[in-house]
Scaffold this active site. Structure first.
Site, PDB file in Angstrom:
ATOM      1  CG  HIS A  68      -1.968  -1.073   1.194  1.00 46.15           C
ATOM      2  ND1 HIS A  68      -3.237  -0.902   0.692  1.00 46.15           N
ATOM      3  CD2 HIS A  68      -1.909  -2.356   1.615  1.00 46.15           C
ATOM      4  CE1 HIS A  68      -3.923  -2.026   0.820  1.00 46.15           C
ATOM      5  NE2 HIS A  68      -3.132  -2.935   1.371  1.00 46.15           N
ATOM      6  CG  ASN A 141      -7.995  -4.157   1.138  1.00 46.44           C
ATOM      7  OD1 ASN A 141      -7.305  -3.160   1.349  1.00 46.44           O
ATOM      8  ND2 ASN A 141      -7.507  -5.383   1.142  1.00 46.44           N
ATOM      9  CE1 TYR A 355      -2.244  -4.619   9.282  1.00 42.35           C
ATOM     10  CE2 TYR A 355      -2.395  -2.453   8.307  1.00 42.35           C
ATOM     11  CZ  TYR A 355      -2.612  -3.807   8.236  1.00 42.35           C
ATOM     12  OH  TYR A 355      -3.207  -4.351   7.121  1.00 42.35           O
TER      13      TYR A 355
HETATM   14 FE1  HDE Z   1      -2.460  -4.798   5.483  1.00 42.32          FE
HETATM   15  N1  HDE Z   1      -0.651  -4.015   5.950  1.00 42.32           N
HETATM   16  N2  HDE Z   1      -1.847  -6.614   6.115  1.00 42.32           N
HETATM   17  N3  HDE Z   1      -4.252  -5.635   4.889  1.00 42.32           N
HETATM   18  N4  HDE Z   1      -3.103  -3.025   4.826  1.00 42.32           N
HETATM   19  C1  HDE Z   1      -0.268  -2.743   5.760  1.00 42.32           C
HETATM   20  O1  HDE Z   1       0.869  -1.469   7.347  1.00 42.32           O
HETATM   21  C2  HDE Z   1      -0.745  -6.844   6.856  1.00 42.32           C
HETATM   22  C3  HDE Z   1      -4.621  -6.936   5.056  1.00 42.32           C
HETATM   23  C4  HDE Z   1      -4.370  -2.700   4.419  1.00 42.32           C
HETATM   24  O2  HDE Z   1      -3.164   3.545   4.034  1.00 42.32           O
HETATM   25  C5  HDE Z   1       1.072  -2.445   6.376  1.00 42.32           C
HETATM   26  O3  HDE Z   1       1.271   0.721   7.708  1.00 42.32           O
HETATM   27  C6  HDE Z   1      -0.693  -8.226   7.283  1.00 42.32           C
HETATM   28  C7  HDE Z   1      -6.032  -7.100   4.887  1.00 42.32           C
HETATM   29  C8  HDE Z   1      -4.424  -1.306   4.055  1.00 42.32           C
HETATM   30  O4  HDE Z   1      -1.466   3.335   5.401  1.00 42.32           O
HETATM   31  C9  HDE Z   1       1.460  -3.760   7.051  1.00 42.32           C
HETATM   32  C10 HDE Z   1      -1.820  -8.806   6.742  1.00 42.32           C
HETATM   33  C11 HDE Z   1      -6.510  -5.838   4.604  1.00 42.32           C
HETATM   34  C12 HDE Z   1      -3.147  -0.808   4.284  1.00 42.32           C
HETATM   35  C13 HDE Z   1       0.289  -4.646   6.697  1.00 42.32           C
HETATM   36  C14 HDE Z   1      -2.536  -7.789   6.028  1.00 42.32           C
HETATM   37  C15 HDE Z   1      -5.376  -4.942   4.604  1.00 42.32           C
HETATM   38  C16 HDE Z   1      -2.341  -1.904   4.773  1.00 42.32           C
HETATM   39  C17 HDE Z   1       2.071  -1.844   5.445  1.00 42.32           C
HETATM   40  C18 HDE Z   1      -2.278 -10.246   6.846  1.00 42.32           C
HETATM   41  C19 HDE Z   1      -7.950  -5.433   4.297  1.00 42.32           C
HETATM   42  C20 HDE Z   1      -2.646   0.593   4.022  1.00 42.32           C
HETATM   43  C21 HDE Z   1       2.234  -0.401   5.877  1.00 42.32           C
HETATM   44  C22 HDE Z   1      -2.172 -10.828   8.121  1.00 42.32           C
HETATM   45  C23 HDE Z   1      -8.857  -5.657   5.385  1.00 42.32           C
HETATM   46  C24 HDE Z   1      -2.909   1.512   5.178  1.00 42.32           C
HETATM   47  C25 HDE Z   1       1.430  -0.276   7.053  1.00 42.32           C
HETATM   48  C26 HDE Z   1      -2.483   2.916   4.853  1.00 42.32           C
HETATM   49  C27 HDE Z   1      -0.995  -1.800   5.148  1.00 42.32           C
HETATM   50  C28 HDE Z   1       0.223  -5.906   7.139  1.00 42.32           C
HETATM   51  C29 HDE Z   1      -3.732  -8.059   5.301  1.00 42.32           C
HETATM   52  C30 HDE Z   1      -5.524  -3.549   4.321  1.00 42.32           C
HETATM   53  C31 HDE Z   1       2.799  -4.341   6.665  1.00 42.32           C
HETATM   54  C32 HDE Z   1       0.410  -8.842   8.105  1.00 42.32           C
HETATM   55  C33 HDE Z   1      -6.849  -8.377   5.032  1.00 42.32           C
HETATM   56  C34 HDE Z   1      -5.624  -0.550   3.531  1.00 42.32           C
HETATM   57  O5  HDE Z   1       1.543  -3.610   8.425  1.00 42.32           O
END
Ligand code: HDE
Length: 691
Positions: A68, A141, A355
Site C-alpha cells: 500500500h 479494502n 501494523y
Molecule cells: Fe495490510 N498491511 N496486512 N491488509 N493493509 C499494511 O501497514 C498486513 C490486510 C491494508 O493507508 C502495512 O502501515 C498483514 C487485509 C491497508 O497506510 C502492514 C496482513 C486488509 C493498508 C500490513 C494484512 C489490509 C495496509 C504496510 C495479513 C484489508 C494501508 C504499511 C495478516 C482488510 C494503510 C502499514 C495505509 C498496510 C500488514 C492483510 C488492508 C505491513 C500482516 C486483510 C488498507 O503492516
C-alpha cells in the site's frame, strides 16, 4: 476538526512574510552560494548553513510502506444516524448527528510509492476515526475478501506479487510468473482472485468504490453483550469502473489519475460521501452458515444478512502537506475503542501485530503516535517515556504506577476503560485450520455467476491477459485446472485465449465433499447493483473544438452539462486561443495530445464547418473511436455527426449511448445527460448485445 467540529491540532509552519532561517532560527543572508575561500576557491567545511541544508535533504526520504505504498488521502467527518446502544458502547455511535473527524487514505497494494494509480489491483480503504474515546482505525479494502486465511502466508503472498527480486519487474502488476505460481498453488485465493480480475480492480474513481472491513469484528454494548459485524462503505456516487484498455491508457496519460480526481473533487466542493453499513449477526446464526465467518476469504452474502446503514462519511478537506499527513499517517488494526473488538479470525490476529511493528521501522521509532496526523484528540496520559523522536515533555519524577508521589495518577480507568469481550476459549495448542476453511470455490462461483454478461467477459479477458504474461506453461495449466472448479465456461474461454486446446483435469479439491451454498446468485455482487445518486455530477466531458467552431452552440451545451454538475473541458488541436465561426477568440483547455480520450467520461462534437478540420485529424478520430470502444456516451450536434461517421462510429448504435441532435437544445442535451449518467454502454462490447 475536533469532535465538536473544530480543527485537528497541527504544527503549522507557515512562512508568509518571514525571512529565511536555519533550523536553529539563525537568519540566512545568502541562499544561492556556498562559502568559499575566494570566488574560484574550495568550499569551506565550516559552512554550517550549506551543511545543514544538504544534510537535511539527504535524509528527506523515509521507507515507503511495504505494501500500500502508493496512496492518497483526505480529511472529513463521520456522522452517526441513530444511537446504537443495543449494539455498541462506542461513543461515535452514541448520538444521532454526532460528528467524528476522520482521515481516509486510499491506496493500491503492490506498486511502489511513485507507481501509477490505475494498475489492476485491490485498493486500500483505511479510515482513522478521531473519536472522543481515542482513535479507531478501520483498515479495509475495496474488495470484501482477502487472498489468504492465515497471517502466516502474508509475507509469501507479498513476495509473490511484488516485482520479481532478481530484476525488479514488473512494477505495480500481478501479471507475472511468481504471482500466478503462488496463486495456482493456493486454492483459498480463488475467491478474491475473481474480484481482482473483475472491474472492481480498476475503479473509475476512489469516490466510486465500496470499502469493506473484510474481517468479522465484534460490537460490544455497555452490558458486555456482543454481536458479530461486517463493515461496509457504500459510495453515494455508486460503484463504477474503467475498462482495462482505458486503465492502461490512463497510466500513460496521467499516472496520478485517482489522486487528481480526489483532490479536484474536494477542491470543487464536490465532497465524496459513503454510507457506513453493518451486517449484524450472532454466533448461533454464524454456526449455521455453510462457511466460517472467521475465514476472510468468504463474504456473508447480503441475502443472508442485509446491511443496516448506521452513518455517513464525508471527505471535505484536502491535506495541507502530503508527507506530513498522507505519508506519515500510521493506520493500525490494533487501534480500537470501547465497543469494538476483534474475533478470532487468524488473519486479523497477524494484522493486530503487524501494523504497529511496521511503523517502527517506517517512521523511525515507537513515538509515531505523536505525529500530528496520528495523535488522538482524546488526551493521552501514561507512563511510557522517551524513545526516538519523543515530542512530549513530561514533567515531574513519576513515570510508574502505582505511585503515591503523583497522587496515584494517571490511574486505571476501571469500568470506564477498554474491556475485551470475555469470549470463552478452550482448545489445545496446534497449527491447523477449522473444517469449513477447506471449501474454496463456492463463493468464487457465486461471484462469477452474479456478474452481468459483459462483466463476466471482462473477467475472462483479465485472466487471459494476466496468464498470457506468465512464461511457464505449467503455471498457466494449473490456473486453468483451478478455474474449472469455479466455472467451466470461464475455464474454457481462458484456455482458448491461451491457445490451450486440451483442458487440464480440474484441480483436486481440498474438501472432496460438496458443501451446499445458501446463495448461488447475488445481485449485490455486480457493480450495476449500486448505480448511485448524482447523475453526471463530477463527470468529465470533452467538447471537441477547433478554429471556426460554433461557439454559441458550445456555450449552450456546456451550460446544460455544468448545470447538472459535470466538469466540461474544451479539447482541441492545441491549447490556448482559437477563433470561433465569428472570428472571436475561444480559450481551449486541453489538447488531444496532452489529454487523450481515456481521461474523459463522455464527448460532444459541436456543430459548424470546423468539423472538417477535425475529420482530417488522426488524433481527433482516435479520440472518438476510443470513446466509443470504451463504451462511453457520445453526442454529435448538427454537422458534428461527420466526425462520428469519419471515425466509423454508427449513430444508429442500438445502445442509446450515441446521441445525434440538430443543436444544443433541451431535448438533445437531456438525452445526452441521461446517456452519460448510465456511465457506460457495454452493449457495444458484444454482438449481439448480452448485457
Ligand atoms: Fe495490510 N498491511 N496486512 N491488509 N493493509 C499494511 O501497514 C498486513 C490486510 C491494508 O493507508 C502495512 O502501515 C498483514 C487485509 C491497508 O497506510 C502492514 C496482513 C486488509 C493498508 C500490513 C494484512 C489490509 C495496509 C504496510 C495479513 C484489508 C494501508 C504499511 C495478516 C482488510 C494503510 C502499514 C495505509 C498496510 C500488514 C492483510 C488492508 C505491513 C500482516 C486483510 C488498507 O503492516
Amino acid at each position: 476538526m475536533n469532535a465538536a467540529g473544530g480543527e485537528l491540532p497541527r504544527v503549522r509552519a507557515d512562512s508568509g512574510g518571514q525571512a529565511l532561517t536555519t533550523n536553529q532560527g539563525v537568519p540566512v543572508a545568502d541562499n544561492q552560494s556556498s562559502l568559499k575561500a575566494g570566488l574560484r576557491g574550495p568550499a569551506l567545511l565550516k559552512d554550517f548553513i550549506l551543511r545543514e541544508k544538504i544534510t537535511h535533504f539527504d535524509h528527506e526520504r523515509i521507507p515507503e510502506r511495504i505494501v500500500h505504498a502508493r496512496g492518497s488521502a483526505a480529511h472529513g467527518y463521520f456522522e452517526c444516524y441513530e444511537p446504537l446502544p443495543d449494539l455498541t458502547c462506542a461513543s461515535l455511535f452514541a448520538e444521532a448527528g454526532k460528528r467524528t473527524p476522520v482521515f481516509l487514505r486510499f491506496s493500491t497494494v503492490a506498486g511502489e510509492r511513485g507507481s501509477k494509480d490505475t494498475a489492476r489491483d485491490i485498493r486500500g480503504f483505511a479510515v482513522k476515526f478521531y473519536t472522543d474515546q481515542g482513535n479507531w482505525d478501520l483498515v479495509g479494502n475495496n474488495i470484501p475478501v482477502f487472498f489468504i486465511q492465515d497471517a502466516m502466508k502474508f509475507p509469501d503472498l507479498v513476495h509473490a506479487v511484488k516485482p520479481e527480486p532478481h530484476h525488479g519487474m514488473p512494477q505495480a502488476a500481478s501479471a507475472h510468473d511468481t504471482f500466478w505460481d503462488f496463486i495456482s498453488l493456493m486454492p483459498e485465493s480463488m475467491h478474491v482472485i475473481m474480484w481482482a480480475m473483475s472491474d472492481r480492480a480498476i475503479p473509475r474513481s476512489y469516490r466510486m468504490m465500496q470499502g469493506f472491513g473484510v474481517h468479522t469484528y465484534r460490537f460490544v454494548n455497555a452490558e458486555g453483550e456482543s454481536k458479530l459485524v461486517k463493515f461496509h462503505w457504500n459510495p453515494r456516487l455508486g460503484t463504477h469502473s474503467h475498462v482495462w484498455e482505458e486503465a492502461v491508457k490512463i497510466s500513460g496519460a496521467d499516472p496520478d489519475y485517482h489522486r487528481r480526481d480526489l483532490w479536484e473533487a474536494i477542491e470543487a466542493g464536490e465532497y465524496p460521501e459513503w454510507e457506513l453499513g453493518v451486517q449484524v449477526f450472532d454466533e448461533a446464526q454464524a454456526d449455521r452458515f455453510s462457511f466460517d465467518v472467521l475465514d476472510s476469504t468468504k463474504i456473508v452474502p447480503e441475502e443472508l444478512v442485509p446491511i443496516t446503514p448506521i452513518g455517513r462519511l464525508v471527505l471535505n478537506r484536502n491535506p495541507d502537506n502530503f508527507f506530513a499527513e498522507t505519508e506519515q499517517v500510521a493506520f493500525c488494526v490494533a487501534h480500537v475503542v470501547p465497543g469494538i473488538d476483534f474475533t478470532n479470525d487468524p488473519l486479523l490476529a497477524g494484522r493486530i501485530h503487524s501494523y504497529v511493528d511496521t511503523q517502527i521501522s517506517r517512521l523511525g521509532g515507537p513515538n509515531f503516535h505523536e505525529l500530528p496526523i496520528n495523535a488522538p484528540l482524546a488526551p493521552v496520559h501514561n507512563n511510557q517515556r522517551d524513545g526516538m523522536h519523543r515530542q512530549a515533555i513530561h514533567r515531574g519524577r513519576v513515570a510508574y504506577e502505582p505511585n503515591s508521589l503523583a497522587g496515584g495518577c494517571p490511574f486505571q480507568a476501571g469500568a470506564a476503560g477498554y474491556a475485551p469481550f470475555p469470549e470463552p476459549i478452550a482448545g489445545d495448542e496446534l497449527r491447523g485450520k477449522p473444517e469449513k476453511f477447506a471449501e474454496h470455490y463456492n463463493q468464487a462461483t457465486l461471484f462469477y455467476e452474479s456478474q452481468a454478461g459483459h462483466e463476466q467477459q471482462h473477467i475472462i479477458d483479465a485472466f487471459s491477459f494476466e496468464l498470457s504474461k506468465v512464461t511457464v506453461p505449467g503455471i498457466r495449466r494449473r490456473m486453468v485446472a483451478m478455474l474449472r472448479n469455479v466455472a467451466e465456461p470461464l475455464a474454457a474461454a481462458v484456455a482458448a485465449n491461451l491457445g490451450m486446446p486440451d483442458l487440464p483435469e480440474p484441480l483436486p479439491r481440498a474438501n472432496p465433499r460438496p458443501v451446499k451454498p445458501e446463495v448461488t446468485r447475488s445481485e449485490f455482487l455486480s457493480l450495476h447493483s449500486r448505480p448511485g445518486e448524482g447523475g453526471i455530477r463530477t463527470r468529465k466531458i470533452a467538447i471537441l473544438v477547433t478554429d471556426g467552431v460554433d461557439s454559441a452552440g458550445v456555450a449552450q451545451a456546456a451550460q446544460a452539462l455544468i448545470a447538472k454538475g459535470a466538469v466540461v473541458r474544451l479539447v482541441g488541436q492545441h491549447i490556448g486561443l482559437i477563433k470561433d465561426h465569428a472570428g472571436q477568440p475561444l480559450d481551449v483547455d486541453a489538447s488531444f495530445k496532452n489529454s487523450p480520450s481515456a481521461l474523459f467520461d463522455a464527448a460532444l462534437v459541436p456543430d459548424g464547418g470546423a468539423v472538417d478540420a477535425l475529420c482530417a485529424d488522426g488524433l481527433a478520430l482516435e479520440f472518438i473511436r476510443d470513446q466509443f470502444r470504451h463504451g462511453k456516451a457520445l453526442c454529435a450536434l448538427g454537422a458534428g455527426i461527420r466526425l462520428l461517421e469519419q471515425a466509423g462510429v454508427s449513430p444508429d448504435s442500438a445502445d442509446g449511448g450515441v446521441i445525434v441532435a440538430k443543436n444544443a437544445g433541451k431535448t438533445g442535451m437531456m438525452r445526452f445527460i441521461e446517456a452519460v449518467a448510465r456511465h457506460r454502454h457495454p452493449e457495444r462490447e458484444s454482438d449481439p448485445p448480452k448485457v
